[in-house]
Design a protein around this motif. Structure first.
Motif, PDB file in Angstrom:
ATOM      1  N   GLY A   1       0.809  -1.214   0.000  1.00 17.66           N
ATOM      2  CA  GLY A   1       0.000   0.000   0.000  1.00 17.66           C
ATOM      3  C   GLY A   1       0.842   1.263   0.000  1.00 17.66           C
ATOM      4  N   LYS A   2       0.319   2.330  -0.610  1.00 15.64           N
ATOM      5  CA  LYS A   2       1.112   3.553  -0.773  1.00 15.64           C
ATOM      6  C   LYS A   2       1.437   4.222   0.553  1.00 15.64           C
ATOM      7  CE  LYS A   2      -2.611   6.918  -1.619  1.00 15.64           C
ATOM      8  NZ  LYS A   2      -3.095   7.951  -2.576  1.00 15.64           N
ATOM      9  N   ASN A   3       0.625   4.000   1.583  1.00 17.27           N
ATOM     10  CA  ASN A   3       0.929   4.579   2.896  1.00 17.27           C
ATOM     11  C   ASN A   3       1.692   3.617   3.801  1.00 17.27           C
ATOM     12  OD1 ASN A   3      -0.242   7.022   2.272  1.00 17.27           O
ATOM     13  ND2 ASN A   3      -2.219   6.545   3.203  1.00 17.27           N
TER      14      ASN A   3
ATOM     15  N   TYR B   1      -5.032   2.958   3.344  1.00 16.24           N
ATOM     16  CA  TYR B   1      -4.169   2.736   2.177  1.00 16.24           C
ATOM     17  C   TYR B   1      -2.853   2.066   2.572  1.00 16.24           C
ATOM     18  CZ  TYR B   1      -7.327   5.666  -0.614  1.00 16.24           C
ATOM     19  OH  TYR B   1      -8.423   6.180  -1.276  1.00 16.24           O
TER      20      TYR B   1
ATOM     21  N   HIS C   1      -3.554   0.667  -3.053  1.00 18.78           N
ATOM     22  CA  HIS C   1      -4.307   1.249  -1.944  1.00 18.78           C
ATOM     23  C   HIS C   1      -4.361   0.300  -0.750  1.00 18.78           C
ATOM     24  CE1 HIS C   1      -6.679   4.354  -4.587  1.00 18.78           C
ATOM     25  NE2 HIS C   1      -5.389   4.640  -4.460  1.00 18.78           N
ATOM     26  N   GLY C   2      -3.494  -0.678  -0.765  1.00 19.34           N
ATOM     27  CA  GLY C   2      -3.439  -1.655   0.329  1.00 19.34           C
ATOM     28  C   GLY C   2      -3.482  -3.085  -0.155  1.00 19.34           C
TER      29      GLY C   2
ATOM     30  N   GLN D   1     -10.748  -2.219  -3.407  1.00 16.03           N
ATOM     31  CA  GLN D   1      -9.926  -1.106  -2.956  1.00 16.03           C
ATOM     32  C   GLN D   1      -8.958  -0.688  -4.043  1.00 16.03           C
ATOM     33  OE1 GLN D   1     -10.281   0.814  -0.504  1.00 16.03           O
ATOM     34  NE2 GLN D   1      -8.508   1.174   0.705  1.00 16.03           N
TER      35      GLN D   1
END
Length: 240
Positions: A103-105, A121, A183-184, A239
């Motif tokens: 995920g991007k985060n 995310y 996004h995850g 997602q």
């Protein structure tokens, strides 16, 4: 009277010895299977593989249906590395090894942050079950059910699925030094998505590893201290 007691004790000892022998043979078979898997994937950290194997075995003891295949994702490796392995649990062979996104985060080149929260995310870790395949906005995809309460059991609600993505391939690694981020979802190369989904749908297990100390010490599946765990079946979304 004494003869009956002797026969009773003799029968009990025989039964106990048979149980011990059965457990011993089972452990021996498990050790041999794990050894074959390790030989088939020499670049996979043996401790990560053993954790995945033991978590899967514990899940079966807890009532999860015996899987035929096991996927291992080592999120301690950078996304430029092929950090997804899929094993055949009948023969111990390697079915596939490839790239997989986080995920991007969760991080940039490497993933370091994980979540069970919708909208974060971030990727999540722990043991999952591959459920039904479907066609959605990302094409052929696979829904995942998280098996660990508080760790990944919101996966279905978060629409965490395995899908193909055009940002997961070697050309991205060559250009950016990493693949793209999702996004995850554990997104994979579009070239292998069909093989990945077909090998993991219908109750196969997916183990996502990261050396998070809280999870390593609290996971019922890693420590086999928890019994059966309910699977969250709520929510059907996507997602990315």
């Amino acid at each position: 009277m004494f003869t009956s007691v002797r026969f009773l004790r003799s029968g009990l000892l025989l039964a106990v010895s048979m149980v011990i022998s059965s457990f011993s043979q089972g452990a021996s078979l498990d050790d041999e299977l794990l050894h074959r898997m390790s030989r088939a994937a020499p670049e996979l950290d043996p401790l990560v593989l053993e954790s995945a194997f033991n978590a899967s075995r514990c899940a079966v003891f807890s009532g999860v249906e015996m899987p035929q295949r096991l996927a291992v994702i080592d999120f301690s490796l950078p996304s430029s590395r092929e950090r997804l392995w899929i094993f055949d649990l009948e023969q111990g062979g390697l079915v596939l090894r490839d790239l997989v996104a986080h995920g991007k985060n969760s991080g940039n080149f490497e993933s370091t942050a994980f979540s069970n929260v919708e909208g974060s995310y971030q990727s999540s870790i722990g043991l999952f079950r591959g459920s039904e395949s479907y066609y959605g906005k990302h094409g052929y995809s696979l829904r995942l059910d998280g098996l660990e309460p508080g760790i990944n059991d919101h996966a279905r609600r978060r629409a965490i699925v395995i899908h193909g993505a055009d940002y997961v391939n070697e050309s991205w690694v060559n250009k950016y030094g990493r693949i793209g981020r999702s996004h995850g979802c554990p997104a994979v190369d579009n070239q292998v998505i069909e093989r990945v989904v077909d090998n993991l749908k219908g109750g196969q297990l997916v183990f996502k590893f990261y050396p998070d100390q809280d999870w390593l010490h609290s996971s019922n599946y890693l420590n086999c201290g928890g019994g059966a765990v309910a699977v969250n079946e709520a929510g059907h979304g996507e997602q990315g």
